[in-house]
Enzyme design. Sequence first.
Site, PDB file in Angstrom:
ATOM      1  N   ASP A 148       0.816  -1.216   0.000  1.00 46.40           N
ATOM      2  CA  ASP A 148       0.000   0.000   0.000  1.00 46.40           C
ATOM      3  C   ASP A 148       0.845   1.259   0.000  1.00 46.40           C
ATOM      4  O   ASP A 148       2.066   1.220  -0.098  1.00 46.40           O
ATOM      5  CB  ASP A 148      -1.076  -0.010   1.080  1.00 46.40           C
ATOM      6  CG  ASP A 148      -0.553  -0.341   2.435  1.00 46.40           C
ATOM      7  OD1 ASP A 148       0.513   0.164   2.768  1.00 46.40           O
ATOM      8  OD2 ASP A 148      -1.210  -1.117   3.155  1.00 46.40           O
TER       9      ASP A 148
ATOM     10  N   LYS B  54      -4.804   2.306  -0.116  1.00 46.08           N
ATOM     11  CA  LYS B  54      -4.823   2.607   1.313  1.00 46.08           C
ATOM     12  C   LYS B  54      -4.229   3.959   1.611  1.00 46.08           C
ATOM     13  O   LYS B  54      -3.054   4.129   1.836  1.00 46.08           O
ATOM     14  CB  LYS B  54      -4.049   1.550   2.118  1.00 46.08           C
ATOM     15  CG  LYS B  54      -4.801   0.293   2.288  1.00 46.08           C
ATOM     16  CD  LYS B  54      -5.250   0.205   3.702  1.00 46.08           C
ATOM     17  CE  LYS B  54      -6.200  -0.953   3.852  1.00 46.08           C
ATOM     18  NZ  LYS B  54      -6.525  -1.251   5.170  1.00 46.08           N
TER      19      LYS B  54
ATOM     20  N   MET C 292      -2.879   9.594  12.190  1.00 46.94           N
ATOM     21  CA  MET C 292      -3.979  10.059  11.325  1.00 46.94           C
ATOM     22  C   MET C 292      -4.707  11.260  11.937  1.00 46.94           C
ATOM     23  O   MET C 292      -5.916  11.395  11.784  1.00 46.94           O
ATOM     24  CB  MET C 292      -4.990   8.920  11.087  1.00 46.94           C
ATOM     25  CG  MET C 292      -4.405   7.734  10.366  1.00 46.94           C
ATOM     26  SD  MET C 292      -5.506   6.307  10.345  1.00 46.94           S
ATOM     27  CE  MET C 292      -5.201   5.598  11.965  1.00 46.94           C
TER      28      MET C 292
END
Length: 452
Positions: free
Chosen positions: A37, A59, A175
């Site tokens: 990814d 991803k 994130m």
Amino acid sequence: MNENAMVYLVGAGPGDSGLITVKGMRCLQHAEVVLYDRLCNPALLDEVSKTAELIYVGKNMGNHTLPQEQINALLVAKARQNKVVVRLKGGDPFVFGRGGEEVDALVDAGVPFEVVPGVTAGFAAGAYAGIPLTHRDFTTSVTLITGHLNTRKDPQRDIDWPALGCGRGTLVFYMGLTDIATICQQLIAHGRAPATPVAVVSHASTPQQHTLIATLADAAEQVKLQRVTSPAVIIVGEVVQMHKRLDWFQHRLIQSAETGAETISEPQIDAPTATSTDTKARKNILIFTGNGKGKSTAAFGMALRAVGHGQRVRILQFMKNDTSVGELAALSQLGVPTEQCGLGFVPKPEHPHYPAHKKAAAQGLARAAEHICSGNYDLIILDEICGTVAHGLLDENEVADLLRRAPTPTTLVLTGRHAAPALIELADTVSTIHPLKHAFEQGIPARKGVEF
Ligand code: SAH
């Protein structure tokens, strides 16, 4: 399924390809199929056998190329073809990587597997920014938290803010860039002092690493001002104070920029990853250079060709800022995204506007790195990047480093005058366009459809 079938969930580490484990590297070298990814360093793919099948499964937060269920199904299907499969995941497979779900699907299907851990981004960010996540003088615990708040209206619902707000433990948010304002507000509201130090470490362990030091009170504003880009982790806690004293990596980056050293992140001792990727003949890199007319036009011709084959193309134009040119209109009709990252005519270095041009070029290069490493494109054109280096707006070694890290299947086209030797060295095709005549010299001004 015979005894050959096996799935290895391998942690690729956070960015620097040298941070993969020895076992993870062996798995890659023996794989018959590799599913990878976005956050995996593409240089690792050079270790994979030429006969192996490489599958990009995307991803990117909120933008999954393949839905998770399809990735799970693909892993099972490839194992059932009796293949040795490596599922290469950024950082550690079991830290915010949905590795648990993938392994769960393998258990359901009766597919044998192993999990090879990797260096998770939070730990790498701490190490490379000189921030020990635990320290006897400050705290004895560290918590890894997702900062991707699904429930923006009610952020209390998915995160235990009261637990995080009390105590002195180090907090590492993954994130969290988009919701950093809410994260800081919630921590203050639940007991952390507004003056608590915060580090936002982006692109940890790579030459693009950037560490922003702030406090809970102003981190969100600083992230906006300094235009921090993902991937980034947010480290909260008194341990961040140590950065000032222990920030070894940034010093290494500055040193290497000054000396022109090519690898900054490899130790001086035995550096197998760096040497093996540097010496390998690889990549589709083309350069159109010289003083004649036709460098960008040749590159646009390649875009046309690639689009005709259904390939995914992206164009970044350095130095340029004229949106009225015909090619932009045509490319947009073809669905080719084009970005201009320049400010037009470049003044002399001593001119007060020169730093702004330099900044725009650096931002352009960061965007280029993002697109190149995303694996989302078959062809990326870096228009006028050679001229940008020649004007001193970009460092030749920085651009060369990006070319080296590009995933092998992506074709890169660089245009512009005075292509630097380091770039020519890396390219497999270089054409120099020599001017024999130019209409301009005969007093003919630039013509629509010819020059623009
Ligand atoms: N499994 C991964 C995490 C995947 S979630 C791991 O263990 O590291 C993706 C998040 O990881 C990003 O949004 C960012 O917060 C973090 N991340 C990944 N690579 C990073 C890097 N090089 N520098 C800073 N943060 C990174």
